[in-house]
Scaffold this active site. Sequence first.
Site, PDB file in Angstrom:
ATOM      1  N   CYS A   1     -16.768   3.102 -46.245  1.00 47.13           N
ATOM      2  CA  CYS A   1     -16.690   2.454 -47.544  1.00 47.13           C
ATOM      3  C   CYS A   1     -15.234   2.174 -47.941  1.00 47.13           C
ATOM      4  O   CYS A   1     -14.556   1.378 -47.304  1.00 47.13           O
ATOM      5  CB  CYS A   1     -17.430   3.309 -48.567  1.00 47.13           C
ATOM      6  SG  CYS A   1     -17.966   2.429 -50.034  1.00 47.13           S
ATOM      7  N   HIS A   2     -14.728   2.839 -48.976  1.00 44.21           N
ATOM      8  CA  HIS A   2     -13.328   2.694 -49.392  1.00 44.21           C
ATOM      9  C   HIS A   2     -12.400   3.650 -48.635  1.00 44.21           C
ATOM     10  O   HIS A   2     -11.181   3.578 -48.796  1.00 44.21           O
ATOM     11  CB  HIS A   2     -13.182   2.957 -50.891  1.00 44.21           C
ATOM     12  CG  HIS A   2     -13.768   1.893 -51.767  1.00 44.21           C
ATOM     13  ND1 HIS A   2     -15.120   1.799 -52.013  1.00 44.21           N
ATOM     14  CD2 HIS A   2     -13.190   0.875 -52.443  1.00 44.21           C
ATOM     15  CE1 HIS A   2     -15.344   0.775 -52.821  1.00 44.21           C
ATOM     16  NE2 HIS A   2     -14.193   0.193 -53.097  1.00 44.21           N
TER      17      HIS A   2
END
Length: 188
Positions: free
Chosen positions: A113-114
């Site tokens: 994800c991030h």
Amino acid sequence: MAKHDLSGKRIAFLATDGFEQVELTAPWEAIRKAGAEVVLVSLKKGEIQGMNHDEKADRFAVDETVDDVSAESFQGLVLPGGVANPDTLRTNEDAVQFVRDFFKQHKPVAAICHGPWTLIEAGVVEGRQVTSWPSVKTDLINAGAKWVDKECVCDSGLVTSRNPGDLDAFCAKAIEEFAEGKHAKQTV
């Protein structure tokens, strides 16, 4: 798919307040069930706050602080996402160096994800094929990575995925890479 045994391996999970809870708990359980000792490493002692998107979730006890550990004592690293978590980690020099050291030691790293924001700050994505949450795409490209929109991407021991929907593939590939061990091309 072959079953991979991680017995005798220690896998670090680097996170701080604001991590996406399922992106820590799903890999944590899968890697633990494969036999590894899993260790929650953070910036401070005590507990850190998990998130379910933008809502507070559970709190988790920190096992070790990043200034008290070394990549040498682990065989792999997991970087959960969430927006606040990697944004805070990438501003902490000890955390960034901890991540960079896994690459210097040719050890597998999995980021979802991030999570790749911290990889950018560590200077380890140039020339690598990766994926991430869509909003991190331009940052990765600007750091020299080759971004692709795939469920799970592995480049010389660096495993990346886009979001919680990719967790099954992410966990399976991370376990495979942790079982395999060192990667000659996993360098900064």
